[in-house]
Design a protein around this motif. Structure first.
Motif, PDB file in Angstrom:
ATOM      1  N   VAL A 146       0.868  -1.187   0.000  1.00  0.00           N
ATOM      2  CA  VAL A 146       0.000   0.000   0.000  1.00  0.00           C
ATOM      3  C   VAL A 146       0.903   1.235   0.000  1.00  0.00           C
ATOM      4  O   VAL A 146       1.460   1.610   1.031  1.00  0.00           O
ATOM      5  N   LYS A 147       1.040   1.830  -1.153  1.00  0.00           N
ATOM      6  CA  LYS A 147       1.977   2.939  -1.301  1.00  0.00           C
ATOM      7  C   LYS A 147       1.350   4.262  -0.872  1.00  0.00           C
ATOM      8  O   LYS A 147       0.197   4.549  -1.213  1.00  0.00           O
ATOM      9  N   THR A 148       2.124   5.038  -0.153  1.00  0.00           N
ATOM     10  CA  THR A 148       1.685   6.383   0.224  1.00  0.00           C
ATOM     11  C   THR A 148       1.894   7.325  -0.956  1.00  0.00           C
ATOM     12  O   THR A 148       2.519   6.963  -1.975  1.00  0.00           O
ATOM     13  N   ASP A 149       1.386   8.544  -0.816  1.00  0.00           N
ATOM     14  CA  ASP A 149       1.614   9.547  -1.858  1.00  0.00           C
ATOM     15  C   ASP A 149       3.110   9.808  -2.032  1.00  0.00           C
ATOM     16  O   ASP A 149       3.578  10.032  -3.157  1.00  0.00           O
ATOM     17  N   PHE A 150       3.847   9.758  -0.912  1.00  0.00           N
ATOM     18  CA  PHE A 150       5.290   9.980  -1.025  1.00  0.00           C
ATOM     19  C   PHE A 150       5.952   8.829  -1.782  1.00  0.00           C
ATOM     20  O   PHE A 150       6.852   9.060  -2.600  1.00  0.00           O
ATOM     21  N   ASP A 151       5.518   7.600  -1.532  1.00  0.00           N
ATOM     22  CA  ASP A 151       6.081   6.454  -2.252  1.00  0.00           C
ATOM     23  C   ASP A 151       5.869   6.620  -3.759  1.00  0.00           C
ATOM     24  O   ASP A 151       6.781   6.362  -4.560  1.00  0.00           O
ATOM     25  N   LYS A 152       4.682   7.059  -4.126  1.00  0.00           N
ATOM     26  CA  LYS A 152       4.380   7.241  -5.551  1.00  0.00           C
ATOM     27  C   LYS A 152       5.224   8.356  -6.147  1.00  0.00           C
ATOM     28  O   LYS A 152       5.726   8.246  -7.273  1.00  0.00           O
ATOM     29  N   LEU A 153       5.393   9.436  -5.387  1.00  0.00           N
ATOM     30  CA  LEU A 153       6.236  10.550  -5.838  1.00  0.00           C
ATOM     31  C   LEU A 153       7.683  10.085  -5.979  1.00  0.00           C
ATOM     32  O   LEU A 153       8.367  10.431  -6.956  1.00  0.00           O
ATOM     33  N   ALA A 154       8.150   9.313  -5.012  1.00  0.00           N
ATOM     34  CA  ALA A 154       9.531   8.823  -5.056  1.00  0.00           C
ATOM     35  C   ALA A 154       9.759   7.927  -6.270  1.00  0.00           C
ATOM     36  O   ALA A 154      10.816   8.004  -6.921  1.00  0.00           O
ATOM     37  N   LEU A 155       8.771   7.090  -6.590  1.00  0.00           N
ATOM     38  CA  LEU A 155       8.893   6.240  -7.784  1.00  0.00           C
ATOM     39  C   LEU A 155       8.982   7.082  -9.049  1.00  0.00           C
ATOM     40  O   LEU A 155       9.827   6.845  -9.919  1.00  0.00           O
ATOM     41  N   ASP A 156       8.104   8.070  -9.167  1.00  0.00           N
ATOM     42  CA  ASP A 156       8.127   8.961 -10.336  1.00  0.00           C
ATOM     43  C   ASP A 156       9.472   9.675 -10.443  1.00  0.00           C
ATOM     44  O   ASP A 156      10.043   9.800 -11.542  1.00  0.00           O
ATOM     45  N   THR A 157       9.969  10.141  -9.301  1.00  0.00           N
ATOM     46  CA  THR A 157      11.234  10.882  -9.293  1.00  0.00           C
ATOM     47  C   THR A 157      12.392   9.981  -9.685  1.00  0.00           C
ATOM     48  O   THR A 157      13.252  10.366 -10.494  1.00  0.00           O
ATOM     49  N   LEU A 158      12.426   8.775  -9.125  1.00  0.00           N
ATOM     50  CA  LEU A 158      13.507   7.847  -9.453  1.00  0.00           C
ATOM     51  C   LEU A 158      13.490   7.469 -10.933  1.00  0.00           C
ATOM     52  O   LEU A 158      14.544   7.401 -11.584  1.00  0.00           O
ATOM     53  N   GLN A 159      12.310   7.221 -11.468  1.00  0.00           N
ATOM     54  CA  GLN A 159      12.215   6.867 -12.880  1.00  0.00           C
ATOM     55  C   GLN A 159      12.712   8.005 -13.766  1.00  0.00           C
ATOM     56  O   GLN A 159      13.415   7.788 -14.761  1.00  0.00           O
ATOM     57  N   PHE A 160      12.378   9.232 -13.376  1.00  0.00           N
ATOM     58  CA  PHE A 160      12.804  10.393 -14.166  1.00  0.00           C
ATOM     59  C   PHE A 160      14.322  10.587 -14.043  1.00  0.00           C
ATOM     60  O   PHE A 160      15.001  10.868 -15.034  1.00  0.00           O
ATOM     61  N   LYS A 161      14.844  10.435 -12.833  1.00  0.00           N
ATOM     62  CA  LYS A 161      16.288  10.573 -12.645  1.00  0.00           C
ATOM     63  C   LYS A 161      17.046   9.507 -13.423  1.00  0.00           C
ATOM     64  O   LYS A 161      18.086   9.788 -14.040  1.00  0.00           O
ATOM     65  N   ILE A 162      16.569   8.280 -13.370  1.00  0.00           N
ATOM     66  CA  ILE A 162      17.223   7.184 -14.105  1.00  0.00           C
ATOM     67  C   ILE A 162      17.258   7.496 -15.596  1.00  0.00           C
ATOM     68  O   ILE A 162      18.273   7.272 -16.273  1.00  0.00           O
ATOM     69  N   LYS A 163      16.171   8.053 -16.109  1.00  0.00           N
ATOM     70  CA  LYS A 163      16.111   8.431 -17.526  1.00  0.00           C
ATOM     71  C   LYS A 163      17.144   9.515 -17.834  1.00  0.00           C
ATOM     72  O   LYS A 163      17.893   9.409 -18.817  1.00  0.00           O
ATOM     73  N   LEU A 164      17.187  10.564 -17.002  1.00  0.00           N
ATOM     74  CA  LEU A 164      18.128  11.661 -17.231  1.00  0.00           C
ATOM     75  C   LEU A 164      19.572  11.175 -17.161  1.00  0.00           C
ATOM     76  O   LEU A 164      20.401  11.534 -18.007  1.00  0.00           O
ATOM     77  N   VAL A 165      19.871  10.386 -16.155  1.00  0.00           N
ATOM     78  CA  VAL A 165      21.244   9.918 -15.964  1.00  0.00           C
ATOM     79  C   VAL A 165      21.657   8.981 -17.089  1.00  0.00           C
ATOM     80  O   VAL A 165      22.782   9.044 -17.595  1.00  0.00           O
ATOM     81  N   THR A 166      20.763   8.111 -17.505  1.00  0.00           N
ATOM     82  CA  THR A 166      21.064   7.172 -18.590  1.00  0.00           C
ATOM     83  C   THR A 166      21.363   7.918 -19.886  1.00  0.00           C
ATOM     84  O   THR A 166      22.272   7.540 -20.641  1.00  0.00           O
ATOM     85  N   GLU A 167      20.618   8.970 -20.129  1.00  0.00           N
ATOM     86  CA  GLU A 167      20.780   9.727 -21.376  1.00  0.00           C
ATOM     87  C   GLU A 167      21.966  10.693 -21.339  1.00  0.00           C
ATOM     88  O   GLU A 167      22.459  11.119 -22.387  1.00  0.00           O
ATOM     89  N   ASN A 168      22.429  11.050 -20.159  1.00  0.00           N
ATOM     90  CA  ASN A 168      23.518  12.025 -20.054  1.00  0.00           C
ATOM     91  C   ASN A 168      24.867  11.401 -20.402  1.00  0.00           C
ATOM     92  O   ASN A 168      25.220  10.334 -19.903  1.00  0.00           O
ATOM     93  N   SER A 169      25.630  12.091 -21.244  1.00  0.00           N
ATOM     94  CA  SER A 169      26.974  11.615 -21.602  1.00  0.00           C
ATOM     95  C   SER A 169      28.055  12.604 -21.178  1.00  0.00           C
ATOM     96  O   SER A 169      29.249  12.339 -21.343  1.00  0.00           O
ATOM     97  N   LEU A 170      27.639  13.737 -20.624  1.00  0.00           N
ATOM     98  CA  LEU A 170      28.605  14.761 -20.221  1.00  0.00           C
ATOM     99  C   LEU A 170      29.282  14.375 -18.917  1.00  0.00           C
ATOM    100  O   LEU A 170      28.622  14.024 -17.939  1.00  0.00           O
ATOM    101  N   ARG A 171      30.600  14.448 -18.886  1.00  0.00           N
ATOM    102  CA  ARG A 171      31.355  14.190 -17.669  1.00  0.00           C
ATOM    103  C   ARG A 171      31.633  15.503 -16.960  1.00  0.00           C
ATOM    104  O   ARG A 171      31.834  16.535 -17.591  1.00  0.00           O
TER     105      ARG A 171
END
Length: 336
Positions: free
Chosen positions: A169-194
């Motif tokens: 049973v996910k709280t609103d924060f759990d759902k927000l954290a999932l959305d945030t992690l998915q977005f961060k993973i996308k950004l980091v995966t796509e980033n090639s700048l060191r």
């Protein structure tokens, strides 16, 4: 320091070390602050400020104190710790470290108050802090700003993500954290700048957490005191300029008035210690990408069981989404 016994023991130690009155008492816990615990000490009609550090590393706390005295030597209005009867500025009890400070007062100016004078004064003060390292700095602070590492971010992000996914049973924060992690993973995966490609150098001792909540103003909206230097580090100064500007002038709002405030802030800084538009742009890019790689809030919540920082997650996601779509436009609206 939550239980009555611990409070009593700490008070007894303060009486012996600082010679405060026998009837001195901790009468109020400071509500602000997300990682450390602070208290107001009533001492025979006067107040003192007691800080319980979040660090268990004494050398780290001494480093913070060295930075405070370094800033004070350059006429930065930091609040210095009180020396005890043994000549020390730090004492320990039950595995925790403490320092006693004078109790000072001043007003906090929120971003919504939009005081031009406050933005100007804060920008000038940050420039004065950084100017102290303009021609080099003493070897007193050892923490150094680091870049980002995709190879360490992705496994930890996936681990926390999986942990959330197992919650039935996910709280609103759990759902927000999932959305945030998915977005961060996308950004980091796509980033090639060191980070190294941005050519930013660790050459200034910075405050580390410079924003409106760590500044007291006087009645004329001039900076009266600067405090909370626990995140001091050796860093490119531009990263602190960008971070402080984001916190004080934007706070996830990117309307025309926010850019007006930011340009007032930057102009005030630039009059004292100029920075180029190119360096500012590189700093903004580094700040944004470092945010995408940051798991501080998620780690605190799901690994360290610290819920006090939960309030920052929604804003972090909004900031990342904004910069992922509007980076060039944001930079173009900043005047230098």
């Amino acid at each position: 320091m939550e239980n009555t016994k611990t409070i009593s023991e700490v008070l007894e130690k303060i009486r012996k070390l600082y010679g405060v009155a026998e009837k001195a008492e901790l009468f109020e816990k400071v509500k602000d602050g997300y990682m450390s615990q602070n208290f107001i000490l009533q001492n025979d009609g006067t107040k003192l400020f007691l800080k319980q550090y979040r660090f268990d590393n004494l050398e780290k706390i001494k480093e913070i104190h060295r930075a405070k005295f370094f800033f004070a030597s350059g006429n930065i209005p930091v609040i210095l710790p009180i020396q005890d009867n043994e000549g020390d500025y730090i004492f320990d009890h039950a595995g925790k470290f403490y320092s006693l400070f004078p109790f000072v007062e001043g007003k906090i100016i929120r971003r919504a108050d939009r005081s031009q004078k406050a933005f100007e004064s804060a920008g000038q003060m940050l420039a004065k802090i950084h100017t102290l390292s303009k021609n080099g700095h003493p070897d007193i602070v050892h923490d150094q700003t680091k870049g980002w590492k995709k190879e360490s971010f992705l496994p930890e992000a996936q681990e926390i993500k999986q942990k959330i996914e197992t919650i039935l049973v996910k709280t609103d924060f759990d759902k927000l954290a999932l959305d945030t992690l998915q977005f961060k993973i996308k950004l980091v995966t796509e980033n090639s700048l060191r980070y190294e490609e941005l050519n930013l150098h660790n050459d200034h001792i910075i405050h580390g957490d410079y924003h409106g909540q760590n500044i007291f103003y006087d009645e004329s909206d001039e900076v009266k005191y600067v405090f909370d230097i626990e995140k001091t580090t050796v860093s490119p100064r531009v990263l602190e300029i960008v971070r402080s500007m984001d916190f004080m002038c934007f706070s996830n709002n990117y309307e025309s008035e926010n850019f007006e405030d930011a340009n007032i802030y930057l102009a005030a800084y630039n009059k004292i210690y100029p920075i180029t538009k190119d360096e500012l742009e590189r700093g903004i890019k580094a700040y944004y990408i470092k945010k995408a790689h940051s798991l501080w809030i998620e780690r605190e919540h799901y690994i360290n069981n610290n819920l006090r920082v939960d309030c920052f997650l929604e804003g972090e996601l909004l900031m990342l989404k904004y910069f992922s779509q509007n980076f060039d436009d944001f930079v173009s609206k900043l005047n230098l």
